[in-house]
Design an enzyme around this catalytic site. Sequence first.
Site, PDB file in Angstrom:
ATOM      1  N   LYS A   6       0.913  -1.197   0.030  1.00 11.13           N
ATOM      2  CA  LYS A   6       0.170   0.251   0.004  1.00 11.13           C
ATOM      3  C   LYS A   6       0.976   1.242  -0.101  1.00 11.13           C
ATOM      4  O   LYS A   6       0.849   2.160  -0.779  1.00 11.13           O
ATOM      5  CB  LYS A   6      -0.996   0.023   1.227  1.00 11.13           C
ATOM      6  CG  LYS A   6      -1.645   1.614   1.605  1.00 11.13           C
ATOM      7  CD  LYS A   6      -2.439   1.103   2.779  1.00 11.13           C
ATOM      8  CE  LYS A   6      -2.995   2.580   3.273  1.00 11.13           C
ATOM      9  NZ  LYS A   6      -2.226   3.532   3.997  1.00 11.13           N
ATOM     10  N   ASN A   7       1.868   1.310   0.651  1.00 12.97           N
ATOM     11  CA  ASN A   7       2.679   2.280   0.962  1.00 12.97           C
ATOM     12  C   ASN A   7       3.521   2.938  -0.109  1.00 12.97           C
ATOM     13  O   ASN A   7       3.423   3.890  -0.454  1.00 12.97           O
ATOM     14  CB  ASN A   7       3.555   2.466   2.361  1.00 12.97           C
ATOM     15  CG  ASN A   7       2.824   2.602   3.546  1.00 12.97           C
ATOM     16  OD1 ASN A   7       1.298   2.868   3.553  1.00 12.97           O
ATOM     17  ND2 ASN A   7       3.238   2.031   4.559  1.00 12.97           N
ATOM     18  N   ARG A  28      -4.801  10.828   3.323  1.00 12.55           N
ATOM     19  CA  ARG A  28      -3.564  11.289   3.651  1.00 12.55           C
ATOM     20  C   ARG A  28      -2.529  10.978   2.520  1.00 12.55           C
ATOM     21  O   ARG A  28      -1.728  12.145   2.385  1.00 12.55           O
ATOM     22  CB  ARG A  28      -2.983  10.662   4.883  1.00 12.55           C
ATOM     23  CG  ARG A  28      -1.714  11.141   5.156  1.00 12.55           C
ATOM     24  CD  ARG A  28      -1.281  10.897   6.504  1.00 12.55           C
ATOM     25  NE  ARG A  28      -0.130  11.472   7.054  1.00 12.55           N
ATOM     26  CZ  ARG A  28       0.168  12.707   7.489  1.00 12.55           C
ATOM     27  NH1 ARG A  28      -0.980  13.619   7.691  1.00 12.55           N
ATOM     28  NH2 ARG A  28       1.144  13.284   7.616  1.00 12.55           N
ATOM     29  N   ASP A  61      -5.820   7.772   9.138  1.00 11.31           N
ATOM     30  CA  ASP A  61      -5.857   7.246  10.353  1.00 11.31           C
ATOM     31  C   ASP A  61      -5.875   8.101  11.511  1.00 11.31           C
ATOM     32  O   ASP A  61      -5.058   9.270  11.548  1.00 11.31           O
ATOM     33  CB  ASP A  61      -4.820   6.162  10.535  1.00 11.31           C
ATOM     34  CG  ASP A  61      -4.820   4.706   9.848  1.00 11.31           C
ATOM     35  OD1 ASP A  61      -6.143   4.549   9.637  1.00 11.31           O
ATOM     36  OD2 ASP A  61      -3.869   4.392   9.710  1.00 11.31           O
ATOM     37  N   ASP A  90       3.921   0.339  11.908  1.00 11.84           N
ATOM     38  CA  ASP A  90       2.754  -0.400  11.280  1.00 11.84           C
ATOM     39  C   ASP A  90       2.645  -1.469  11.939  1.00 11.84           C
ATOM     40  O   ASP A  90       1.274  -2.130  11.819  1.00 11.84           O
ATOM     41  CB  ASP A  90       2.735  -0.198   9.716  1.00 11.84           C
ATOM     42  CG  ASP A  90       2.557   1.334   9.210  1.00 11.84           C
ATOM     43  OD1 ASP A  90       1.896   1.887  10.010  1.00 11.84           O
ATOM     44  OD2 ASP A  90       2.459   1.257   7.984  1.00 11.84           O
ATOM     45  N   MET A 129       6.195   6.862  17.517  1.00 12.19           N
ATOM     46  CA  MET A 129       5.948   7.713  16.710  1.00 12.19           C
ATOM     47  C   MET A 129       4.464   8.098  16.760  1.00 12.19           C
ATOM     48  O   MET A 129       4.085   9.600  16.534  1.00 12.19           O
ATOM     49  CB  MET A 129       5.871   7.007  15.241  1.00 12.19           C
ATOM     50  CG  MET A 129       5.886   8.176  14.079  1.00 12.19           C
ATOM     51  SD  MET A 129       6.230   6.986  12.428  1.00 12.19           S
ATOM     52  CE  MET A 129       7.934   6.690  12.745  1.00 12.19           C
TER      53      MET A 129
END
Length: 436
Positions: free
Chosen positions: A22-23, A97, A121, A319, A341
Site C-alpha cells: 500500500k505505502n 492522507r 488514520d 505499522d 511515533m
Amino acid sequence: MASFKIEGGHKLHGSITPQGAKNEALQVICAVLLTSEKVIINNVPDIIDVNKLIFILGELGVKIEKLASNSYSFQADEINIDYLESEDFKRDGSSLRGSIMIVGPLLARFGKGYIPRPGGDKIGRRRLDTHFEGFIRLGAKFRYNREEHFYGVEADQLHGTDMLLDEASVTGTANIVMAAVLAKGTTTIYNAACEPYIQQLSKMLNSMGAKITGVGSNLLKIEGVDKLGGCEHTILPDMIEIGSWIGMAAMTKSELTIKNVSWKDLGQIPNVFRKLGIQLEKKGDDIFIPAQESYEIQNYIDGSVLTVADAPWPGFTPDLLSIVLVVATQAKGTVLIHQKMFESRLFFVDKLIDMGAKVILCDPHRATVIGHDFESQLKATKMTSPDIRAGISLLIAALSATGTSIINNIEQIDRGYENIEARLKSIGAKIERIED
C-alpha cells in the site's frame, strides 16, 4: 457501514500471497504525474486508499486504463490543474492522507501544487512540516489558508540545494525527491527515509530518466533533469500484510505458507517475530510457519524484559506494533511495546482487555503485555476498528478467540487490506461480511 462476523477458534491452513505494498503504491502512482509519457504499474493493491488516489488522478485529467486485475497504465499528458482549486478536490483530497504526495510532482512539472489538510488514520498528530520545508528549500513559496485548511506551494523554477530533514519522514522524503528530480542543479537530502518504499520509488524514477544516487541510504543525491519518460514498474509485496499473516498463524496455532514475500526487503520483521518465540522458515522466497501449540518471548541476555519498539528503517516498522502487541497476548512471557511515533495508536488495547488480555497501558506510547500462553483463551466480543492496523489486530484477536465476535467500521480494514474476507476464507477462517 459494514461489519465482520468472526467465529474464532479455528485453525487456518494452506498458503496465501500478499498484496502489493500500500505505502509504495501511493508513492509510485503519484510519480506518474512527473511525465507526459505512459507509465505501467503492476501489483497495485485493490484497496480503498489506493483506489481513492487513482480516482483523484483521473479527476486531474490522467488517462487511466486497467490492464489486468492489479495492473494499470497512466498517462498524464493532459492535466487539468484547475481541478486543484475546485471544491471537488477539497473534498476528495481531504479524505486521503496519501494525496499529499501529488504536491511534489505537480510542483516540479507545473510550478504549483495544492492540497487540503489530508485525512487518514486517527492515530495522533501527523504533521506536514517536513514536506513543505523541503519544497521551500527548493525555492517554492508556501501559503496556507487557515479558514479552509488549504496548503499551497508555487515556483517558476525549483533549484537544487542541500537539506537536512528534521525527521526521516517516508512520505516527506518521497515528496521532496519527486520535486527535486526536475529541479535545476543538484539536491542532497540527509536524514532521508530509506524504507524499501523509498528505494522502489527511486528505482522507478531512475528508470524514467532521473539521476538519484545513494538509494538505500539516508543520504540521497539527486541531479535534476529536464524531463522524465515512461516506464513499467512492479510494486513489492506488502511487508505489513506479511507481518499480519505471521501473527495470524501464531495466534490460531496454524501451519501457513506466505508466498513470494521478497525476503531481502523484510528487514527486522522476521527477527522480531522470532523474538516472540514464533518459528518461521525461509523456503525460497516464501515464509513457512509451522503450527505451534505455544511460543515463548525471549528476554534480553541479562534476563530483563524484552522491549519491541519502532524506529526509522532499517529499524522495526511502526505499522506492525499493533500486530506484535496482539500476538504477545497469547505468548509465554512478558514484553514492553513502545510506540514512539504515534501517541494514539495503542488506544485500541481496551478492546483486548475486554476480551481477557492482560495488557497494562503505561502511557499513550507504551504498553506492557503479560502473555496467557494459551492457558486462557481470549473471549469473543463486539468492537469497532479505529484504524487500519488496529483493525487487522482486532481481527487476528477475534480469529483466536472463543465464540463469535463482531467488528464494526471495517471500512478501516478495507483501506489497507485487499479482499480480506475471501482470502481468509480460502485458508479456513470463519468470517462473514455483514452489510448494514
